[in-house]
Motif scaffolding. Structure first.
Motif, PDB file in Angstrom:
ATOM      1  N   ARG A  78     -49.426  69.815  56.025  1.00 47.67           N
ATOM      2  CA  ARG A  78     -48.345  68.883  56.016  1.00 47.67           C
ATOM      3  C   ARG A  78     -47.856  68.770  54.482  1.00 47.67           C
ATOM      4  NH1 ARG A  78     -48.838  62.652  57.320  1.00 47.67           N
ATOM      5  NH2 ARG A  78     -50.266  62.889  55.603  1.00 47.67           N
ATOM      6  N   THR A  79     -48.889  68.811  53.552  1.00 43.91           N
ATOM      7  CA  THR A  79     -48.462  68.653  52.171  1.00 43.91           C
ATOM      8  C   THR A  79     -47.629  69.972  51.666  1.00 43.91           C
ATOM      9  OG1 THR A  79     -50.093  67.431  51.763  1.00 43.91           O
ATOM     10  CG2 THR A  79     -49.045  68.471  49.758  1.00 43.91           C
ATOM     11  N   ALA A  80     -48.115  71.233  52.120  1.00 43.79           N
ATOM     12  CA  ALA A  80     -47.566  72.440  51.874  1.00 43.79           C
ATOM     13  C   ALA A  80     -46.082  72.446  52.455  1.00 43.79           C
ATOM     14  CB  ALA A  80     -48.402  73.499  52.326  1.00 43.79           C
ATOM     15  N   PHE A  81     -46.057  72.147  53.905  1.00 44.18           N
ATOM     16  CA  PHE A  81     -44.765  72.286  54.322  1.00 44.18           C
ATOM     17  C   PHE A  81     -43.677  71.466  53.720  1.00 44.18           C
ATOM     18  CE2 PHE A  81     -42.109  70.949  57.955  1.00 44.18           C
ATOM     19  CZ  PHE A  81     -41.491  72.109  58.201  1.00 44.18           C
ATOM     20  N   TYR A  82     -44.181  70.346  53.360  1.00 41.92           N
ATOM     21  CA  TYR A  82     -42.997  69.090  52.580  1.00 41.92           C
ATOM     22  C   TYR A  82     -42.724  69.922  51.324  1.00 41.92           C
ATOM     23  CZ  TYR A  82     -42.041  65.084  49.710  1.00 41.92           C
ATOM     24  OH  TYR A  82     -41.413  64.303  48.956  1.00 41.92           O
ATOM     25  N   TYR A  83     -43.651  70.651  50.479  1.00 39.88           N
ATOM     26  CA  TYR A  83     -43.205  71.199  49.224  1.00 39.88           C
ATOM     27  C   TYR A  83     -42.323  72.463  49.544  1.00 39.88           C
ATOM     28  CZ  TYR A  83     -45.987  67.816  46.535  1.00 39.88           C
ATOM     29  OH  TYR A  83     -46.694  66.890  46.035  1.00 39.88           O
TER      30      TYR A  83
END
Length: 104
Positions: A78-83
Motif C-alpha cells: 500500500r505504501t509503495a502504491f501511494y508513492y
C-alpha cells in the motif's frame, strides 16, 4: 541541561518551578501548569491512536494468524502504491508544464 524558570500557577497563584515541559505540575497544588497545551497534546495522541486503529490493515489481537500475516504483507505494498501515485502525478504535471513551455 534543563531550562528552569519560575511561573505563577494558574490554579493556586503561587510561584513554582517550571522546566518548560507540557506535563509540569505545580509544587504546591499539584495541578498542571499548562492545562491547555497538556489537554491538546493528549487529544492529538488519542486522535492519532483512533485513526490508527480505524485503519483496515491495523493488526488486531482477535485476527487469525493468516489475516495478521496478510495485513503485515499488504502494508508495504500500500505504501509503495501511494508513492507511485504521487510520482505519477508529479510526472504528468511536469510533462504538461514542459508541453506548455514548448508550445508557447
Amino acid at each position: 541541561m534543563t531550562n528552569k524558570q519560575e511561573i505563577k500557577c494558574p490554579h493556586c497563584h503561587e510561584w513554582t518551578l517550571w522546566r518548560g515541559h507540557i506535563d509540569d505540575r505545580c509544587l504546591y497544588c499539584g495541578e498542571f501548569l499548562e492545562v491547555e497545551n497538556f489537554t491538546k497534546s493528549v487529544e492529538t495522541k488519542i486522535q492519532r491512536e483512533v485513526k490508527k486503529e480505524a485503519d483496515f490493515l491495523f493488526v488486531r489481537e482477535e485476527d487469525s494468524p493468516f489475516v495478521k500475516k496478510l495485513k503485515t504483507r499488504l502494508r508495504p505494498i500500500r505504501t509503495a502504491f501511494y508513492y507511485a501515485q504521487i510520482g505519477f502525478v508529479v510526472f504528468i504535471s511536469a510533462l504538461l508544464w514542459l508541453i506548455g513551455i514548448l508550445s508557447a
